[in-house]
Design an enzyme around this catalytic site. Structure first.
Site, PDB file in Angstrom:
ATOM      1  N   HIS A 224       0.881  -1.189   0.000  1.00  0.00           N
ATOM      2  CA  HIS A 224       0.000   0.000   0.000  1.00  0.00           C
ATOM      3  C   HIS A 224       0.911   1.230   0.000  1.00  0.00           C
ATOM      4  O   HIS A 224       1.698   1.423  -0.928  1.00  0.00           O
ATOM      5  CB  HIS A 224      -0.931  -0.107   1.208  1.00  0.00           C
ATOM      6  N   HIS A 263      -1.911  -2.138  -9.910  1.00  0.00           N
ATOM      7  CA  HIS A 263      -2.893  -1.558  -8.992  1.00  0.00           C
ATOM      8  C   HIS A 263      -4.072  -2.501  -8.841  1.00  0.00           C
ATOM      9  O   HIS A 263      -4.461  -3.159  -9.805  1.00  0.00           O
ATOM     10  CB  HIS A 263      -3.371  -0.192  -9.514  1.00  0.00           C
ATOM     11  N   ASP A 320       2.711   5.625  -6.656  1.00  0.00           N
ATOM     12  CA  ASP A 320       3.970   5.586  -5.907  1.00  0.00           C
ATOM     13  C   ASP A 320       5.206   5.621  -6.792  1.00  0.00           C
ATOM     14  O   ASP A 320       6.301   5.915  -6.314  1.00  0.00           O
ATOM     15  CB  ASP A 320       4.018   4.307  -5.055  1.00  0.00           C
TER      16      ASP A 320
HETATM   17  C1  LIG Z   1      -0.807  -3.177  -5.861  1.00  0.00           C
HETATM   18  C2  LIG Z   1      -0.906  -4.681  -6.096  1.00  0.00           C
HETATM   19  C3  LIG Z   1      -0.863  -5.402  -4.730  1.00  0.00           C
HETATM   20  C4  LIG Z   1      -2.222  -4.944  -6.774  1.00  0.00           C
HETATM   21  O1  LIG Z   1      -2.232  -6.234  -7.214  1.00  0.00           O
HETATM   22  P1  LIG Z   1      -3.618  -7.006  -7.519  1.00  0.00           P
HETATM   23  O2  LIG Z   1      -4.319  -6.389  -8.625  1.00  0.00           O
HETATM   24  O3  LIG Z   1      -4.323  -7.147  -6.250  1.00  0.00           O
HETATM   25  O4  LIG Z   1      -3.199  -8.338  -8.031  1.00  0.00           O
HETATM   26  P2  LIG Z   1      -2.189  -9.389  -7.498  1.00  0.00           P
HETATM   27  O5  LIG Z   1      -1.348  -8.899  -6.378  1.00  0.00           O
HETATM   28  O6  LIG Z   1      -2.985 -10.607  -7.237  1.00  0.00           O
HETATM   29  O7  LIG Z   1      -1.331  -9.550  -8.825  1.00  0.00           O
HETATM   30  C5  LIG Z   1      -1.872 -10.101 -10.004  1.00  0.00           C
HETATM   31  C6  LIG Z   1      -0.749 -10.643 -10.838  1.00  0.00           C
HETATM   32  O8  LIG Z   1       0.024  -9.542 -11.329  1.00  0.00           O
HETATM   33  C7  LIG Z   1       1.357  -9.628 -10.881  1.00  0.00           C
HETATM   34  N1  LIG Z   1       1.786  -8.306 -10.461  1.00  0.00           N
HETATM   35  C8  LIG Z   1       0.997  -7.289 -10.054  1.00  0.00           C
HETATM   36  N2  LIG Z   1       1.754  -6.239  -9.782  1.00  0.00           N
HETATM   37  C9  LIG Z   1       3.024  -6.586 -10.010  1.00  0.00           C
HETATM   38  C10 LIG Z   1       4.252  -5.918  -9.907  1.00  0.00           C
HETATM   39  N3  LIG Z   1       4.312  -4.669  -9.478  1.00  0.00           N
HETATM   40  N4  LIG Z   1       5.374  -6.581 -10.227  1.00  0.00           N
HETATM   41  C11 LIG Z   1       5.316  -7.857 -10.644  1.00  0.00           C
HETATM   42  N5  LIG Z   1       4.182  -8.534 -10.774  1.00  0.00           N
HETATM   43  C12 LIG Z   1       3.058  -7.912 -10.468  1.00  0.00           C
HETATM   44  C13 LIG Z   1       1.320 -10.572  -9.679  1.00  0.00           C
HETATM   45  O9  LIG Z   1       2.530 -11.237  -9.476  1.00  0.00           O
HETATM   46  C14 LIG Z   1       0.208 -11.503 -10.056  1.00  0.00           C
HETATM   47  O10 LIG Z   1       0.720 -12.453 -10.936  1.00  0.00           O
HETATM   48  P3  LIG Z   1       0.223 -13.994 -10.871  1.00  0.00           P
HETATM   49  O11 LIG Z   1      -1.253 -13.939 -11.156  1.00  0.00           O
HETATM   50  O12 LIG Z   1       1.032 -14.648 -11.910  1.00  0.00           O
HETATM   51  O13 LIG Z   1       0.515 -14.430  -9.470  1.00  0.00           O
HETATM   52  C15 LIG Z   1       0.245  -5.162  -6.988  1.00  0.00           C
HETATM   53  O14 LIG Z   1       0.152  -4.589  -8.268  1.00  0.00           O
HETATM   54  C16 LIG Z   1       1.617  -4.896  -6.387  1.00  0.00           C
HETATM   55  O15 LIG Z   1       2.088  -5.668  -5.532  1.00  0.00           O
HETATM   56  N6  LIG Z   1       2.302  -3.795  -6.818  1.00  0.00           N
HETATM   57  C17 LIG Z   1       3.553  -3.435  -6.256  1.00  0.00           C
HETATM   58  C18 LIG Z   1       3.365  -2.704  -4.937  1.00  0.00           C
HETATM   59  C19 LIG Z   1       2.818  -1.311  -5.157  1.00  0.00           C
HETATM   60  O16 LIG Z   1       3.297  -0.566  -5.984  1.00  0.00           O
HETATM   61  N7  LIG Z   1       1.816  -0.969  -4.342  1.00  0.00           N
HETATM   62  C20 LIG Z   1       1.214   0.361  -4.367  1.00  0.00           C
HETATM   63  C21 LIG Z   1      -0.190   0.296  -4.874  1.00  0.00           C
HETATM   64  S1  LIG Z   1      -0.850   1.912  -5.107  1.00  0.00           S
END
Ligand SMILES: CC(C)(COP(=O)(O)OP(=O)(O)OC[C@H]1O[C@@H](n2cnc3c(N)ncnc32)[C@H](O)[C@@H]1OP(=O)(O)O)[C@@H](O)C(=O)NCCC(=O)NCCS
Length: 393
Positions: A224, A263, A320
């Site tokens: 987050h 995201h 971010d």
């Molecule tokens: C923000 C976040 C948690 C949202 O993810 P989400 O939509 O809930 O989906 P998931 O975490 O289940 O990810 C879905 C897939 O995309 C991949 N993915 C998503 N963001 C990724 C990233 N930044 N780097 C690498 N892979 C990523 C995941 O590994 C997952 O792959 P899989 O299905 O093969 O396991 C995720 O994009 C992330 O961890 N980003 C990095 C942290 C970040 O910048 N957070 C700030 C958010 S504002």
């Protein structure tokens, strides 16, 4: 209401848990709206004070209302002295987000309206929180460096005063305005994890400070608000890397995430990231530090290319990604980047807490109480037989 909806959705993606009148996101189109106004409009024309008023009151203020509100915030800036006295006793390695979270119950103890649960009293609590969080972050940073906290300068805007209290010098006007825009961009984002945490806590009728303390805790996580600090760590590690695209590829091959990308809601570019990208470019030019923008865009391009190859074309930079180099160029250290997110998001948290407490978007207040499916040890409804430790196998 006794009916249980038999749907299990781990992470609550796509589940609507409440109504809100505060903000709206269209994740497919990349649209973010606060109280009817697009984020682009507010980032270009509004200020953090005006946007905060909008979030709390639902309408933009007229000139007099804005003046009165801004003055109320300025006059509430003074942080109770006992907080700083205790900061001197705290371990200097203490993480700023932990310090911020630990300060909240201390602020609650001296709030004269703590147990008054009217909308007006909660607005006053919100004003005190919005006014004081920046001073706390700046003071902790100075105290941990062996310096004394600085008093606020009532002639400076919210963002400019924060930079002054942090660095001890009056900030460049353009940089202060850019920081103000960053605060506008981060001020609210519907039911994100920290806002939901705030709302969940106050749905028990706990006070605003308890709700905000939960929000700060949720925001500290690297998935987050903690992501901006991780982005800066990555940029500093890659400062002299020749093959950025190769690094990105390797990271993903090892199952690592690229921080600041992807995201939970946006499936296209985060509308806030566009502003921050432009700001990173402009500040880099102004300050002769173009390398951070160059490096960030190389990572962005490499990652987008790699995500496309992996069938994940919707993973794009989020808020971010470019806020990290922007804050770094403003002289803000990595571990203060998430606290800055908090000093902006406090506006949205307070607006949501008030909406939740006074059921402003629904019929009446309701306590959040989801169900969980039990998948643990089970010996039937009579329960397992207890055996004393000596006979347990
Ligand atoms: C923000 C976040 C948690 C949202 O993810 P989400 O939509 O809930 O989906 P998931 O975490 O289940 O990810 C879905 C897939 O995309 C991949 N993915 C998503 N963001 C990724 C990233 N930044 N780097 C690498 N892979 C990523 C995941 O590994 C997952 O792959 P899989 O299905 O093969 O396991 C995720 O994009 C992330 O961890 N980003 C990095 C942290 C970040 O910048 N957070 C700030 C958010 S504002």
């Amino acid at each position: 209401m006794n009916e249980t909806v038999r749907v299990k959705n781990i992470g609550l993606r796509g589940v609507t848990v409440a109504d809100t009148k505060i903000s709206f996101i269209d994740g497919e189109q990349g649209v973010l709206i606060y109280r009817g106004f697009r984020i682009e409009e507010l980032a270009q024309h509004s200020s953090f004070m005006e946007t905060t008023y909008l979030l709390l009151h639902g309408v933009l203020p007229d000139r007099d209302q804005l003046e009165v509100f801004s003055q109320q915030v300025v006059q509430a800036r003074q942080v109770p002295g006992f907080l700083y006295e205790s900061f001197h006793e705290w371990p200097r390695e203490g993480q700023p987000m932990d310090v911020l979270q630990a300060s909240l119950p201390m602020l609650a103890m001296v709030d004269p309206e703590l147990s008054v649960e009217t909308r007006e009293a909660n607005i006053l609590k919100a004003i005190r929180l919005i006014a004081r969080l920046p001073g706390i972050v700046a003071a902790w940073h100075r105290i941990r460096k062996g310096l004394e906290p600085l008093p606020s300068d009532d002639h400076l805007s919210h963002a400019a005063n924060f930079l002054w209290q942090l660095h001890g010098r009056k900030p460049d006007e353009e940089i202060a305005r850019d920081l103000d825009t960053c605060l506008v961009l981060h001020a609210d984002h519907t039911f994100n994890a920290s806002t939901f945490a705030c709302r969940e806590v106050v749905s028990t009728q706990a006070h605003m400070y308890a709700g905000v303390a939960a929000g700060v805790g949720a925001l500290s996580g690297s998935l987050h608000g903690g992501a901006n600090a991780q982005v800066m760590k990555m940029l500093l590690e890659l400062e002299f890397e020749k093959d950025v695209a190769g690094w990105v590829k390797k990271q993903l091959e090892h199952g690592q995430r690229i921080m600041g990308m992807g995201h939970a809601v946006y499936k296209t570019t985060d509308p806030r990231a566009k502003f921050l990208k432009e700001m990173a470019y402009r500040l880099g030019k102004k300050l002769g530090q173009e390398k951070w923008f160059r490096l960030s865009s190389q990572i962005e391009e490499g990652a987008i290319e790699e995500f496309k190859k992996r069938g994940q074309p919707t993973i794009k930079p989020n808020v971010d990604f470019y806020s990290a180099p922007v804050y770094y160029m403003m002289g803000i250290p990595g571990d203060l980047m998430t606290p800055i997110f908090a000093i902006s998001r406090i506006a949205g948290w307070c607006a949501h807490i008030i909406e939740e407490k006074f059921a402003e978007a629904q019929e009446k207040p309701a306590l959040y109480r989801p169900k969980a499916e039990y998948v643990g040890n089970y010996c039937g409804l009579m329960g397992c037989t207890y055996e004393p430790p000596e006979v347990r196998q």
